[in-house]
Design an enzyme around this catalytic site. Structure first.
Site, PDB file in Angstrom:
ATOM      1  N   SER A 113       0.653  -1.298  -0.009  1.00 29.77           N
ATOM      2  CA  SER A 113       0.003   0.091   0.138  1.00 29.77           C
ATOM      3  C   SER A 113       0.892   1.233   0.036  1.00 29.77           C
ATOM      4  CB  SER A 113      -1.009   0.194   1.076  1.00 29.77           C
ATOM      5  OG  SER A 113      -1.755   0.971   1.205  1.00 29.77           O
ATOM      6  N   HIS A 114       0.617   1.973   1.168  1.00 29.10           N
ATOM      7  CA  HIS A 114       1.358   3.252   1.126  1.00 29.10           C
ATOM      8  C   HIS A 114       2.697   3.390   1.821  1.00 29.10           C
ATOM      9  CE1 HIS A 114      -0.393   2.121   4.772  1.00 29.10           C
ATOM     10  NE2 HIS A 114       0.292   2.904   5.408  1.00 29.10           N
ATOM     11  N   ASP A 277      -2.537   6.357  -3.115  1.00 33.95           N
ATOM     12  CA  ASP A 277      -1.455   5.810  -2.713  1.00 33.95           C
ATOM     13  C   ASP A 277      -0.980   4.647  -3.630  1.00 33.95           C
ATOM     14  OD1 ASP A 277      -3.322   3.965  -2.368  1.00 33.95           O
ATOM     15  OD2 ASP A 277      -2.642   3.117  -0.412  1.00 33.95           O
ATOM     16  N   ASP A 279      -1.221   1.444  -3.788  1.00 31.93           N
ATOM     17  CA  ASP A 279      -2.013   0.564  -4.578  1.00 31.93           C
ATOM     18  C   ASP A 279      -3.425   0.958  -4.945  1.00 31.93           C
ATOM     19  OD1 ASP A 279      -2.976   0.800  -1.568  1.00 31.93           O
ATOM     20  OD2 ASP A 279      -3.599  -1.380  -1.882  1.00 31.93           O
ATOM     21  N   ASP A 281      -5.963   2.596  -3.402  1.00 35.28           N
ATOM     22  CA  ASP A 281      -7.140   2.613  -2.661  1.00 35.28           C
ATOM     23  C   ASP A 281      -7.313   3.865  -1.632  1.00 35.28           C
ATOM     24  OD1 ASP A 281      -5.280   1.736  -0.825  1.00 35.28           O
ATOM     25  OD2 ASP A 281      -6.016  -0.162  -0.206  1.00 35.28           O
ATOM     26  N   ARG A 282      -6.286   4.503  -1.487  1.00 34.25           N
ATOM     27  CA  ARG A 282      -6.476   5.763  -0.686  1.00 34.25           C
ATOM     28  C   ARG A 282      -6.616   6.968  -1.678  1.00 34.25           C
ATOM     29  NH1 ARG A 282      -2.999   5.731   4.665  1.00 34.25           N
ATOM     30  NH2 ARG A 282      -3.205   3.468   4.969  1.00 34.25           N
ATOM     31  N   LYS A 376     -11.498   0.191  -0.217  1.00 34.36           N
ATOM     32  CA  LYS A 376     -11.848   1.393  -0.583  1.00 34.36           C
ATOM     33  C   LYS A 376     -11.106   1.670  -2.083  1.00 34.36           C
ATOM     34  CE  LYS A 376      -7.443   2.057   2.400  1.00 34.36           C
ATOM     35  NZ  LYS A 376      -7.207   0.751   3.338  1.00 34.36           N
TER      36      LYS A 376
HETATM   37  C1  VG1 Z   1      -3.520   1.928   8.259  1.00 33.61           C
HETATM   38  C2  VG1 Z   1      -4.748   2.835   8.434  1.00 33.61           C
HETATM   39  C3  VG1 Z   1      -6.104   1.972   8.149  1.00 33.61           C
HETATM   40  C4  VG1 Z   1      -6.007   1.224   7.013  1.00 33.61           C
HETATM   41  C5  VG1 Z   1      -5.032   0.514   6.707  1.00 33.61           C
HETATM   42  C6  VG1 Z   1      -4.764  -0.291   5.608  1.00 33.61           C
HETATM   43  O1  VG1 Z   1      -3.513   0.952   9.420  1.00 33.61           O
HETATM   44  O2  VG1 Z   1      -4.872   3.412   9.677  1.00 33.61           O
HETATM   45  O3  VG1 Z   1      -7.176   2.742   8.539  1.00 33.61           O
HETATM   46  O4  VG1 Z   1      -7.140   0.389   6.785  1.00 33.61           O
HETATM   47  O5  VG1 Z   1      -3.758   1.196   6.961  1.00 33.61           O
HETATM   48  O6  VG1 Z   1      -4.631   0.835   4.502  1.00 33.61           O
HETATM   49  P1  VG1 Z   1      -2.594   0.956  10.608  1.00 33.61           P
HETATM   50  O7  VG1 Z   1      -2.971  -0.528  11.282  1.00 33.61           O
HETATM   51  O8  VG1 Z   1      -1.226   1.115  10.264  1.00 33.61           O
HETATM   52  O9  VG1 Z   1      -3.305   2.035  11.532  1.00 33.61           O
HETATM   53  V1  VG1 Z   1      -3.524   0.439   3.005  1.00 33.61           V
HETATM   54  O10 VG1 Z   1      -4.099   1.837   1.947  1.00 33.61           O
HETATM   55  O11 VG1 Z   1      -2.353   0.249   3.479  1.00 33.61           O
HETATM   56  O12 VG1 Z   1      -4.421  -0.833   2.309  1.00 33.61           O
HETATM   57 CO    CO Z   2      -3.466   1.434  -0.039  1.00 32.37          CO
END
Ligand code: VG1
Ligand code: CO
Length: 543
Positions: A113-114, A277, A279, A281-282, A376
């Protein structure tokens, strides 16, 4: 078939995180590491005879190698077909779309992801079920259990499959179908939004800037914004996906998307800015010199949903993760629809959407989406905003401020302390948890703590319970502070402090969130003993 059973020794020591398994690239490159995890996924599922697997990733370093390994393992584990995005690419929401549209048995998404990418960065893998959403906890727990004891995995011996050209290859009886990574997703977007209205907006002199941050949404943005909606080519930036995201941190927030932020806050700024981001989804939404908090964005989308093509029939309900602000609750109340509060992570929304209890979901962490997929969806949120803007023809700032006038403002901010020692971070949580009773009733200036609790969620559909999902310090006037440890990091611990104060007084709606929340921030620091326990005097990231 050329199946090889390779003996391996289990060494996946990581509990399932908020969103799949995330580790350093160098961990994934260790012999058998990825294979162990993939076999653990397959062993946790009852794979039917004609099963198809959807497969793709965000294009980060090791994506291609991992795709080849997974294809060969899918063949050895009895899959009949793999649908793989061209060049191994699928954004997370596009993967969800493909799973649903082609009714595949499930999907594997490769992404951290990010988190930063590249040879020194992070890699990740997660399994999505046939509804297109992240596997629920009962499956992720089963995968984790398997991964602790696994002794061998199955893989076929074959040359790599060509992934760059659309078409089909036979791999010892399993079909590998390379599909256009963008087309199905773009078609879904076109079915939900009024592309003609957005085209008119873009032709009217309205200017936008979308930042793909050198991550997966580049090709999607090119197709949708430029080719289909006719935006001028300079409306998108950083749209060539790179394995290391150009050395950047593909996290669309005010800190990491600073290049876009500078443009939107600079001279001759465009009317609208957005980023997504790693992937896809953000999303982050910006107006000219104006930042829309993700919690407000969710509320605003809910309030205006009925004017948008795919949602004219109205929305069944909304859901937000616990730390997300209560802005959407106000909208739900006025629409007289249910509003659910779930733990952090998109997997908790799936059951509610499958049962048609909710249409829109969101998280404060720049995640917004709807039941069109089970993830998302960054570009979906951007298009939703463009559609609203095309109809209202007001500025982003005007739209948000009018929303606050109607519903009040939930002033909101999140402070992250990254890379803390695990002991210090856990120490803070334990300390707070041990002091719930003495904290209740304490006053700090105008704020008095009403109660404290450890958020626990019982899924209304399947009754499963998820405990210890964040500490809530609730104040008499509805303000709150939430403390939670991140479940997505790969080094040390990250403490997240979520701050929220409800502000009905429109004379204070112009205030910067950090100013409006100054007292809450001090209270959070004081009760957590953060400085003494970590030596830190400011957060790593403020959103
Ligand atoms: C973070 C965010 C959470 C989100 C998750 C995955 O998790 O706070 O809201 O669902 O990333 O997003 P954490 O446990 O680090 O707070 V993504 O865009 O990585 O799929
Ligand atoms: Co993501």
């Amino acid at each position: 078939m050329n199946t090889k059973v390779v003996s391996s020794q289990a060494f996946n020591d990581q509990k399932p995180g908020t969103s799949g398994l995330r580790k350093k690239v160098t961990d994934f490159q260790k012999p058998h590491y990825l294979e162990n995890f993939v076999q653990s996924i397959f062993d946790s599922l009852n794979i039917p005879k004609n099963a198809t697997l959807t497969l793709g990733g965000d294009g980060r370093y090791y994506n291609r190698e991992a795709i080849q390994i997974i294809i060969k393992m899918a063949a050895a584990n009895g899959f009949k077909r793999v649908l793989v995005g061209q060049a191994g690419i699928l954004s997370t929401p596009a993967a969800s779309c493909i799973i649903r549209k082609y009714k595949t048995f499930g999907g594997i998404i490769l992404s951290a992801s990010h988190n930063p990418g590249g040879i020194d960065g992070d890699f990740g893998i997660k399994y999505n079920t046939e509804n297109g959403g992240p596997a629920p906890e009962k499956i992720t727990e089963a995968i984790f259990e398997k991964s602790k004891n696994i002794q061998s995995y199955n893989i076929i011996e074959a040359p790599d499959v060509a992934l760059d050209v659309i078409g089909e290859t036979d791999l010892f009886g399993m079909k590998v179908q390379v599909i256009d990574a963008v087309a199905d997703y773009a078609e879904l977007m076109e079915s939900l939004f009024d592309f003609n209205a957005i085209k008119d907006l873009l032709a009217s002199g309205f200017r936008m800037k979308f930042d793909a941050m050198h991550a997966v949404t580049g090709p999607y943005a090119q197709e949708i914004f430029i080719n289909q909606l006719g935006a001028p080519p300079d409306s998108i930036m950083n749209c060539v996906p790179l394995p290391d995201f150009g050395g950047g941190h593909p996290d669309p927030n005010l800190t990491y998307a600073d290049e876009l932020v500078d443009i939107l806050y600079g001279e001759n700024a465009p009317d609208f800015g957005a980023a997504s981001d790693g992937d896809g989804d953000r999303n982050m939404i910006l107006g000219k010199g104006f930042f829309v908090t993700p919690s407000d964005s969710l509320a605003l989308i809910a309030a205006n949903a009925k004017m948008v093509k795919g949602y004219t029939k109205g929305i069944a309900g909304v859901a937000r993760s616990m730390p997300t602000s209560g802005a959407v609750d106000m909208v739900a109340k006025s629409l007289d629809i249910p509003c659910f509060e779930t733990p952090t992570g998109w997997k908790f929304f799936g059951n509610l959407m499958d049962a048609d209890q909710v249409t829109l979901c969101g998280e404060e962490s720049f995640g917004t989406g709807s039941s069109h997929v089970r993830e998302k969806d960054g570009l979906w949120a951007v298009l939703f905003w463009l559609n609203i803007l095309a109809i209202k023809r007001q500025s982003v700032e005007q739209i948000v401020k009018r929303h606050w006038l109607q519903f009040g403002r939930n002033v909101y901010s999140r402070h992250d302390y990254e890379d803390l020692s695990l002991d210090a971070a856990k120490g803070i949580i334990d300390h707070l948890r041990n002091h719930f009773t003495s904290l209740s009733g304490q006053s700090f200036g105008r704020y008095t703590i009403k109660s404290c609790d450890d958020f626990s969620y019982t899924d209304p559909i399947d009754g499963s319970i998820s405990a210890q999902q964040g500490l809530r310090i609730l104040f008499n006037d509805g303000s709150r502070i939430v403390f939670r440890l991140s479940g997505t990091g790969t080094s040390g611990a990250t403490l997240r402090i979520y701050l929220e104060a409800f502000e009905p007084d429109s004379n204070k709606h112009h205030l910067d969130a950090q100013v409006a929340l100054a007292e809450m921030i001090q209270i959070a620091l004081q009760i957590s003993e953060l400085k003494q326990r970590t030596g830190r005097d400011k957060p790593t990231v403020i959103t």
